[in-house]
Write an enzyme that holds these catalytic residues in place. Sequence first.
Site, short mmCIF file in Angstrom:
data_model
loop_
_atom_site.label_atom_id
_atom_site.label_comp_id
_atom_site.label_asym_id
_atom_site.label_seq_id
_atom_site.Cartn_x
_atom_site.Cartn_y
_atom_site.Cartn_z
N THR A 16 0.82 -1.22 0.00
CA THR A 16 0.00 0.00 0.00
C THR A 16 0.85 1.26 0.00
O THR A 16 0.38 2.31 -0.44
CB THR A 16 -0.92 0.01 1.23
OG1 THR A 16 -0.14 -0.15 2.42
CG2 THR A 16 -1.93 -1.13 1.16
N ARG A 17 2.09 1.16 0.45
CA ARG A 17 2.96 2.35 0.48
C ARG A 17 3.36 2.83 -0.92
O ARG A 17 3.86 3.94 -1.07
CB ARG A 17 4.21 2.07 1.32
CG ARG A 17 3.97 2.12 2.82
CD ARG A 17 5.27 2.08 3.57
NE ARG A 17 5.82 0.74 3.62
CZ ARG A 17 7.08 0.47 3.96
NH1 ARG A 17 7.93 1.45 4.24
NH2 ARG A 17 7.52 -0.76 4.00
N MET A 18 3.15 1.98 -1.93
CA MET A 18 3.44 2.40 -3.29
C MET A 18 2.34 3.34 -3.82
O MET A 18 2.53 4.03 -4.83
CB MET A 18 3.55 1.19 -4.22
CG MET A 18 4.65 0.20 -3.85
SD MET A 18 6.32 0.83 -4.09
CE MET A 18 6.47 0.71 -5.86
#
Length: 272
Positions: A16-18
């Site tokens: 999700t950090r992308m």
Amino acid sequence: MKKSTAAIILAAGRSTRMVTDMPKVLHEVCGRPMLAYVIDACRAAGVQRIVCVVGYQKDDVIAAFRHEPGLAWVEQREQKGTGHAVQVCREALGDFDGHLLVIAGDMPLVRAETLELLLSSHEREKAAVTLGTGVLEDPTGYGRIIRDDYGNLQGIVEETDCTPEQRKIKEINPSYYCFDKKLLFTALEDIQPNNVKGEYYLTDALKILAQSGLRALAIRAVAPEEAIGVNSREQLAEVGRIMQTRIQRQFMAQGVTIVDPMNTWIDIRAQI
């Protein structure tokens, strides 16, 4: 007689950090998806069979490699950890007996030479499991290698489960594994999700094998840059810079003049 070799590449994550809907392993580094580099390294190291574990947007990942021969795809429907990801490959490797590499698909800087060293050490020492470790000045985010007073491998503790003293350890687990396939799947039957995340850790299988008196090796074979996994855009950019440097050095060694390397970008597939 040298045993045959297979590999499980873990490529089910989303990250999700992308901040994107694209599967993490399809993000490109110097013109190719991250997963392509890991597949190439395995093949160059002599791996005969490759099983890729997919999950998030699995159809997109499989479609991206539809022209790659000899890949098997296994779906991990629920994200229950690395141990579970390997467990779902049991049927796909049911007829296989030999050395089994396990590596993450978001580590494009892996070198075939490192995998070859891991495999040769595992074969030579007749080990149940051989782990490639690295040493980092800042080990934040990595599992720590636990050894006894004689330097023998005792296990791996994930950072979220580390004591304050264990967090000071600089030898880390970058997720380069080689197992005896049969012993691995037997050990996986005994792992439990007794950790902060409630996941089935592959590292627990390693610990079970080591504590059973079987041969468990941990060799410091992984260079710091090869330990970098991509979980953010910042890490993707960092990996891209390192890969670009590798590409340019290779061309310069062949006689190509690059006037301004910092402002030059070359696709990994380019020929000069």
